[in-house]
Motif scaffolding. Sequence first.
Motif, PDB file in Angstrom:
ATOM      1  N   LYS A 147       1.013  -1.109   0.120  1.00 16.10           N
ATOM      2  CA  LYS A 147       0.096  -0.107  -0.087  1.00 16.10           C
ATOM      3  C   LYS A 147       0.952   1.305   0.138  1.00 16.10           C
ATOM      4  CE  LYS A 147      -3.764  -2.461   2.466  1.00 16.10           C
ATOM      5  NZ  LYS A 147      -4.374  -2.319   3.744  1.00 16.10           N
ATOM      6  N   GLY A 148       0.380   2.297  -0.881  1.00 16.32           N
ATOM      7  CA  GLY A 148       0.987   3.607  -0.871  1.00 16.32           C
ATOM      8  C   GLY A 148       2.400   3.505  -1.634  1.00 16.32           C
ATOM      9  N   LEU A 149       2.769   2.491  -2.638  1.00 17.41           N
ATOM     10  CA  LEU A 149       4.229   2.396  -2.904  1.00 17.41           C
ATOM     11  C   LEU A 149       4.576   3.594  -3.616  1.00 17.41           C
ATOM     12  CD1 LEU A 149       6.720   0.462  -3.057  1.00 17.41           C
ATOM     13  CD2 LEU A 149       5.574  -0.905  -5.003  1.00 17.41           C
ATOM     14  N   SER A 150       3.489   4.292  -4.179  1.00 19.57           N
ATOM     15  CA  SER A 150       3.670   5.175  -5.156  1.00 19.57           C
ATOM     16  C   SER A 150       4.377   6.523  -4.580  1.00 19.57           C
ATOM     17  CB  SER A 150       2.555   5.654  -5.910  1.00 19.57           C
ATOM     18  OG  SER A 150       2.803   6.888  -7.027  1.00 19.57           O
ATOM     19  N   TYR A 323      -4.307   0.208  -4.131  1.00 17.89           N
ATOM     20  CA  TYR A 323      -3.541  -0.109  -3.131  1.00 17.89           C
ATOM     21  C   TYR A 323      -2.085   0.510  -3.217  1.00 17.89           C
ATOM     22  CZ  TYR A 323      -5.730  -3.855  -0.662  1.00 17.89           C
ATOM     23  OH  TYR A 323      -6.394  -4.748   0.202  1.00 17.89           O
ATOM     24  N   LEU A 324      -1.751   1.063  -4.500  1.00 24.52           N
ATOM     25  CA  LEU A 324      -0.567   1.685  -4.843  1.00 24.52           C
ATOM     26  C   LEU A 324      -0.288   3.303  -4.657  1.00 24.52           C
ATOM     27  CD1 LEU A 324       0.622  -0.220  -8.281  1.00 24.52           C
ATOM     28  CD2 LEU A 324       1.738  -0.570  -5.918  1.00 24.52           C
ATOM     29  N   SER A 325      -1.761   3.706  -4.841  1.00 21.64           N
ATOM     30  CA  SER A 325      -1.714   5.190  -4.831  1.00 21.64           C
ATOM     31  C   SER A 325      -2.735   5.846  -4.193  1.00 21.64           C
ATOM     32  CB  SER A 325      -1.790   5.534  -6.106  1.00 21.64           C
ATOM     33  OG  SER A 325      -2.825   5.202  -7.055  1.00 21.64           O
ATOM     34  N   GLY A 326      -4.054   4.986  -3.639  1.00 23.65           N
ATOM     35  CA  GLY A 326      -4.950   5.597  -3.350  1.00 23.65           C
ATOM     36  C   GLY A 326      -6.172   6.118  -4.093  1.00 23.65           C
ATOM     37  N   TYR A 327      -5.926   6.096  -5.435  1.00 15.25           N
ATOM     38  CA  TYR A 327      -6.808   6.301  -6.600  1.00 15.25           C
ATOM     39  C   TYR A 327      -7.276   5.143  -7.288  1.00 15.25           C
ATOM     40  CZ  TYR A 327      -5.370  11.259  -5.258  1.00 15.25           C
ATOM     41  OH  TYR A 327      -4.922  12.235  -4.486  1.00 15.25           O
ATOM     42  N   LEU A 328      -8.415   5.433  -7.729  1.00 10.32           N
ATOM     43  CA  LEU A 328      -8.821   4.298  -8.902  1.00 10.32           C
ATOM     44  C   LEU A 328      -8.107   4.085 -10.083  1.00 10.32           C
ATOM     45  CD1 LEU A 328     -11.300   2.302  -8.574  1.00 10.32           C
ATOM     46  CD2 LEU A 328     -12.376   3.698 -10.040  1.00 10.32           C
ATOM     47  N   LYS A 343      -2.981   7.463   0.678  1.00  7.17           N
ATOM     48  CA  LYS A 343      -3.068   8.136  -0.644  1.00  7.17           C
ATOM     49  C   LYS A 343      -1.864   8.991  -0.774  1.00  7.17           C
ATOM     50  CE  LYS A 343      -7.123   9.652  -1.184  1.00  7.17           C
ATOM     51  NZ  LYS A 343      -8.570  10.539  -1.227  1.00  7.17           N
ATOM     52  N   VAL A 344      -1.634   9.294  -2.223  1.00  7.71           N
ATOM     53  CA  VAL A 344      -0.460  10.157  -2.694  1.00  7.71           C
ATOM     54  C   VAL A 344      -1.035  11.534  -2.615  1.00  7.71           C
ATOM     55  CG1 VAL A 344       0.802  10.444  -4.682  1.00  7.71           C
ATOM     56  CG2 VAL A 344       0.337   8.075  -4.173  1.00  7.71           C
ATOM     57  N   PRO A 345      -0.169  12.360  -2.290  1.00  9.13           N
ATOM     58  CA  PRO A 345      -0.710  13.786  -2.295  1.00  9.13           C
ATOM     59  C   PRO A 345      -1.020  14.251  -3.477  1.00  9.13           C
ATOM     60  CG  PRO A 345       1.386  13.513  -1.204  1.00  9.13           C
ATOM     61  CD  PRO A 345       0.969  12.197  -1.834  1.00  9.13           C
ATOM     62  N   LEU A 346      -2.300  14.993  -3.458  1.00 11.42           N
ATOM     63  CA  LEU A 346      -2.885  15.493  -4.842  1.00 11.42           C
ATOM     64  C   LEU A 346      -1.905  16.187  -5.543  1.00 11.42           C
ATOM     65  CD1 LEU A 346      -5.516  16.139  -6.466  1.00 11.42           C
ATOM     66  CD2 LEU A 346      -5.850  18.034  -4.939  1.00 11.42           C
ATOM     67  N   GLU A 347      -1.017  17.175  -5.241  1.00 14.38           N
ATOM     68  CA  GLU A 347      -0.142  17.801  -6.024  1.00 14.38           C
ATOM     69  C   GLU A 347       0.906  16.892  -6.787  1.00 14.38           C
ATOM     70  OE1 GLU A 347       3.032  18.718  -2.456  1.00 14.38           O
ATOM     71  OE2 GLU A 347       2.172  20.344  -3.216  1.00 14.38           O
ATOM     72  N   GLN A 348       1.172  15.600  -6.106  1.00 12.01           N
ATOM     73  CA  GLN A 348       2.112  14.913  -6.818  1.00 12.01           C
ATOM     74  C   GLN A 348       1.401  14.034  -8.009  1.00 12.01           C
ATOM     75  OE1 GLN A 348       5.335  14.342  -6.169  1.00 12.01           O
ATOM     76  NE2 GLN A 348       5.323  12.995  -8.011  1.00 12.01           N
ATOM     77  N   VAL A 349       0.014  13.851  -7.668  1.00 13.72           N
ATOM     78  CA  VAL A 349      -0.715  13.166  -8.644  1.00 13.72           C
ATOM     79  C   VAL A 349      -0.964  14.063  -9.919  1.00 13.72           C
ATOM     80  CG1 VAL A 349      -3.195  12.247  -9.330  1.00 13.72           C
ATOM     81  CG2 VAL A 349      -2.075  11.773  -7.075  1.00 13.72           C
ATOM     82  N   GLN A 350      -1.293  15.384  -9.601  1.00  8.11           N
ATOM     83  CA  GLN A 350      -1.200  16.329 -10.796  1.00  8.11           C
ATOM     84  C   GLN A 350       0.009  16.661 -11.381  1.00  8.11           C
ATOM     85  OE1 GLN A 350      -2.541  19.464  -8.340  1.00  8.11           O
ATOM     86  NE2 GLN A 350      -4.866  19.114  -8.781  1.00  8.11           N
ATOM     87  N   LYS A 351       1.242  16.386 -10.747  1.00 11.98           N
ATOM     88  CA  LYS A 351       2.522  16.664 -11.453  1.00 11.98           C
ATOM     89  C   LYS A 351       2.935  15.717 -12.220  1.00 11.98           C
ATOM     90  CE  LYS A 351       7.611  17.102 -10.164  1.00 11.98           C
ATOM     91  NZ  LYS A 351       8.244  17.078  -9.062  1.00 11.98           N
ATOM     92  N   GLU A 352       2.184  14.312 -11.768  1.00 13.47           N
ATOM     93  CA  GLU A 352       2.585  12.928 -12.767  1.00 13.47           C
ATOM     94  C   GLU A 352       1.656  13.091 -14.008  1.00 13.47           C
ATOM     95  OE1 GLU A 352       4.938  10.992 -12.840  1.00 13.47           O
ATOM     96  OE2 GLU A 352       5.719  11.408 -11.152  1.00 13.47           O
ATOM     97  N   ALA A 353       0.544  13.626 -13.786  1.00 16.91           N
ATOM     98  CA  ALA A 353      -0.376  13.736 -15.065  1.00 16.91           C
ATOM     99  C   ALA A 353       0.135  14.714 -15.960  1.00 16.91           C
ATOM    100  CB  ALA A 353      -1.761  13.893 -14.591  1.00 16.91           C
ATOM    101  N   LYS A 354       0.669  16.046 -15.411  1.00 20.75           N
ATOM    102  CA  LYS A 354       1.348  16.842 -16.268  1.00 20.75           C
ATOM    103  C   LYS A 354       2.561  16.336 -17.050  1.00 20.75           C
ATOM    104  CE  LYS A 354       2.770  21.771 -16.074  1.00 20.75           C
ATOM    105  NZ  LYS A 354       4.040  21.650 -16.871  1.00 20.75           N
ATOM    106  N   TRP A 355       3.256  15.638 -15.938  1.00 25.99           N
ATOM    107  CA  TRP A 355       4.487  14.981 -16.607  1.00 25.99           C
ATOM    108  C   TRP A 355       4.256  14.155 -17.800  1.00 25.99           C
ATOM    109  CZ3 TRP A 355       6.229  10.109 -17.393  1.00 25.99           C
ATOM    110  CH2 TRP A 355       7.329   9.973 -17.667  1.00 25.99           C
ATOM    111  N   ILE A 356       3.194  13.316 -17.734  1.00 29.07           N
ATOM    112  CA  ILE A 356       2.871  12.473 -19.052  1.00 29.07           C
ATOM    113  C   ILE A 356       2.562  13.368 -20.294  1.00 29.07           C
ATOM    114  CG2 ILE A 356       1.171  10.753 -19.969  1.00 29.07           C
ATOM    115  CD1 ILE A 356       1.033   9.789 -17.002  1.00 29.07           C
TER     116      ILE A 356
END
Length: 578
Positions: A147-150, A323-328, A343-356
């Motif tokens: 859990k939370g490996l991300s 399990y990995l990130s807290g998001y579906l 759950k991975v911090p929201l700013e990190q999720v948004q950062k990864e989406a932007k990075w892609i």
Amino acid sequence: MLYLFLKYCYIGMLAWSCGIGIFEGLKRLFGLDKSSNLNPVLTIFLGIAGITCLTAYLSLFVKIGLIANMIVLGGGVLLLLNARKSLPTQFSKLKKAAQNLNLLQWSVFVVGLIYILFLSSQQSLSMDEGTYYAQSILWAESFPIVKGLSNVISKLGFNTHWHLTAALFNWSFVTGQESNQLNGFVYLLTLGFCLSALKGEFNKISNWMRLTLLVFLHYSPLHVFHIIAPNADIPVIFGTWILLSLLLEKIEENKLNVLDGRGILILFLLGFFVTIKLSSLPILLCALPFVWTFLKQGDWQKIVGTAIIFGVFLFPWMVRNVYLSGYLIYPFAGIDLFNVDWKVPLEQVQKEAKWIKDAAFLLAKTDHNNAVMTLPYWERLQIWFTDNLHLNDRLLVMGLMLSPILQMVSFAWKKSPFYQKKDYLILCGVLWGGIVFWLWNAPNPRFGYGFTIFAFLLSVVPFIALIKIPKRILLGLALLGILGFQTVTYWYYQKKMDWFLAKEWIVRSETNHSIFWMPKPYPPTNTTSVEDMLYVPQKCWDTALPCFAKRPRKFKKRGEQWEDGFKPLPSTNKKAND
């Protein structure tokens, strides 16, 4: 090379056994005639998809090591026993397929086998493998889903079931060396699929397409960076070509809406592709002709069967995401249903989406990142095309600009094999749906090769087929293209290796054995122990767990053991909780 050869032989036999059993079950699920069948190559592909799905379920409860291998092997035996009545027929088909190969086909396959074994035994040049592929596989080998490996390495949340399959067939518990060279096996499967084109029977466009795909199967930019590494793009690209080729065959036979063995395979592989690469989502359009027919006929058995297939594949994938990130679905914060402490911090999720998206547009051109990504979409796309694409990809995009015109001519011209064939327009719609999705979201060329290369070839091949080219010349050109790509691949690999070494992005791997026995290991890393974890300044590769590559650390353990998982530090999770 010998180790990889034995590994690929085992995977092929296991996947073939599983594929036979799975196909028999699917025929019963969809109410198909018992005489429906698949050729051996497609049966193996079906088996690989099934093995990957089973491994995803196992990863929720056990580490992917010896026990998981024994369970999968036992499952293959049970599936084979369940389909024992069809075994004589299956063995006969396998024997007949081998006997029907002519000298040219055997020669191309043997050369391809030696080529891919030698290439796959080289040191990986994939920076993504150093960043997270190898670590993701190592975590799967070491523990059940964590859990939370991300939170440790953000890209470990990029949940691909292909890495679980690589972990399953890694066998480091026997060899003591991480060995994730799985994509070479997919290359051999696709090579086997396309070999029929070398019979020289070019009375159908589908045969022409297989011949051209046989050449582009050796496309050097894919092989240098993504064949050695367990990159999920490879099975998606090659698998997409196979599915689209099967749809093309059905169109030529006027059976696009008929659910036969090929149709079942298509539906099964669609679920498989989504769980190994989210960017493959547009390939789901291939299911529309079948689903529309089921709905129009009110055939609830087939509707329920389709839903079961997708449910079986998607359930463990979504559970692993949570399990990995807290998001579906990671990294898409718009679907935020779970309030869990890892759950991975929201700013990190948004950062990864932007990075892609940014990485796909900029393609490692870092001199104008911020300026370019603030521009309107069409201006960004223009810079992407003129400044960021390599010449080979720029030529492909230029060819795609002509493709819609050529495809409409193919539909309207009386001499065309697709004259007034509405099903052909459906296939074109599937292709362009995928291309538009790719261009709009993340136009990294390799994300779109499954659609772009096939669309370009489908637009020009019908016109080339009208030219009366002697078969010997045609086959000679195909062989020249294959050998040319293989030669360029080896040359380009060495050139990029020297360049990466000069840039100090990698160091040469250290090995005590010849590559004729075992592939080269991952390069060594310089580690520093920081609070009971290993810190590396660049890439983790197969550094012992737990490894992280960014400081300061923004996470902590959820319990006493690593397998208890990780959660973000309170200060970094503030936005996610607001």
